[in-house]
Write a protein that holds these residues in place. Sequence first.
Motif, short mmCIF file in Angstrom:
data_model
loop_
_atom_site.label_atom_id
_atom_site.label_comp_id
_atom_site.label_asym_id
_atom_site.label_seq_id
_atom_site.Cartn_x
_atom_site.Cartn_y
_atom_site.Cartn_z
N LEU A 43 68.10 8.08 47.71
CA LEU A 43 66.94 7.38 48.25
C LEU A 43 67.13 5.87 48.19
O LEU A 43 66.81 5.15 49.15
CB LEU A 43 65.68 7.80 47.48
CG LEU A 43 64.37 7.22 47.97
CD1 LEU A 43 64.06 7.73 49.37
CD2 LEU A 43 63.26 7.61 47.03
N ALA A 44 67.66 5.37 47.09
CA ALA A 44 67.90 3.93 46.96
C ALA A 44 68.95 3.45 47.96
O ALA A 44 68.78 2.40 48.60
CB ALA A 44 68.34 3.60 45.54
N LEU A 45 70.02 4.21 48.12
CA LEU A 45 71.04 3.83 49.09
C LEU A 45 70.52 3.89 50.52
O LEU A 45 70.87 3.06 51.36
CB LEU A 45 72.29 4.71 48.92
CG LEU A 45 73.10 4.46 47.67
CD1 LEU A 45 74.19 5.51 47.53
CD2 LEU A 45 73.71 3.07 47.69
N TRP A 46 69.69 4.87 50.79
CA TRP A 46 69.09 4.96 52.12
C TRP A 46 68.22 3.74 52.38
O TRP A 46 68.24 3.17 53.47
CB TRP A 46 68.27 6.24 52.25
CG TRP A 46 67.57 6.33 53.56
CD1 TRP A 46 68.10 6.74 54.74
CD2 TRP A 46 66.22 5.97 53.83
NE1 TRP A 46 67.15 6.66 55.72
CE2 TRP A 46 65.99 6.19 55.19
CE3 TRP A 46 65.19 5.48 53.03
CZ2 TRP A 46 64.76 5.93 55.78
CZ3 TRP A 46 63.97 5.23 53.63
CH2 TRP A 46 63.77 5.46 54.98
N ALA A 47 67.44 3.32 51.38
CA ALA A 47 66.58 2.15 51.54
C ALA A 47 67.41 0.89 51.77
O ALA A 47 67.04 0.03 52.59
CB ALA A 47 65.69 1.98 50.31
N VAL A 48 68.53 0.77 51.07
CA VAL A 48 69.40 -0.39 51.27
C VAL A 48 69.98 -0.36 52.68
O VAL A 48 70.02 -1.39 53.36
CB VAL A 48 70.53 -0.40 50.21
CG1 VAL A 48 71.62 -1.38 50.58
CG2 VAL A 48 69.95 -0.73 48.86
N ASN A 49 70.42 0.80 53.14
CA ASN A 49 70.98 0.90 54.48
C ASN A 49 69.92 0.72 55.57
O ASN A 49 70.23 0.26 56.66
CB ASN A 49 71.71 2.23 54.66
CG ASN A 49 73.03 2.24 53.92
OD1 ASN A 49 73.64 1.20 53.69
ND2 ASN A 49 73.47 3.41 53.51
N ALA A 50 68.68 1.09 55.28
CA ALA A 50 67.61 0.91 56.25
C ALA A 50 67.29 -0.56 56.46
O ALA A 50 66.86 -0.96 57.54
CB ALA A 50 66.36 1.68 55.82
N THR A 51 67.49 -1.37 55.43
CA THR A 51 67.22 -2.80 55.53
C THR A 51 68.49 -3.61 55.75
O THR A 51 68.48 -4.83 55.59
CB THR A 51 66.51 -3.29 54.26
OG1 THR A 51 67.37 -3.05 53.14
CG2 THR A 51 65.18 -2.60 54.06
N ALA A 52 69.58 -2.97 56.13
CA ALA A 52 70.87 -3.65 56.28
C ALA A 52 70.83 -4.69 57.39
O ALA A 52 71.49 -5.73 57.29
CB ALA A 52 71.97 -2.64 56.56
N ALA A 53 70.06 -4.47 58.44
CA ALA A 53 69.98 -5.45 59.53
C ALA A 53 69.36 -6.75 59.06
O ALA A 53 69.73 -7.83 59.52
CB ALA A 53 69.18 -4.86 60.68
N VAL A 54 68.44 -6.67 58.13
CA VAL A 54 67.75 -7.87 57.63
C VAL A 54 68.54 -8.53 56.51
O VAL A 54 68.71 -9.75 56.49
CB VAL A 54 66.33 -7.49 57.13
CG1 VAL A 54 65.64 -8.69 56.54
CG2 VAL A 54 65.51 -6.88 58.24
N THR A 55 69.04 -7.73 55.58
CA THR A 55 69.68 -8.28 54.39
C THR A 55 71.18 -8.49 54.56
O THR A 55 71.77 -9.30 53.86
CB THR A 55 69.47 -7.36 53.18
OG1 THR A 55 70.06 -6.09 53.46
CG2 THR A 55 68.00 -7.21 52.87
#
Length: 87
Positions: A43-55
């Motif tokens: 879940l944490a990795l998915w959240a990081v990848n979901a915000t990859a365009a911004v971060t």
Amino acid sequence: MDLNQKIIAGLLLAFFLITLLRIFRTPLRLALKLLGNTALGFLALWAVNATAAVTGVALGLNLLNALTVGVLGLPGFVLLLLAQWVL
């Protein structure tokens, strides 16, 4: 098989299952905790990848990374970021 034999067989089966659960209680608890932590790591990795365009931070979503983040927590996440940065 008459009723008495069925009752005795049922009681023996219940006794056997209770004995197995008592023997394997700690390993089962540890395995379930590891499974839960791995799911939280996914879940944490998915959240990081979901915000990859911004971060601009993207990590692979696989079992090894999820285990690392799930077991080690935030230090595991930082470890993965450092490994990606170095490699």
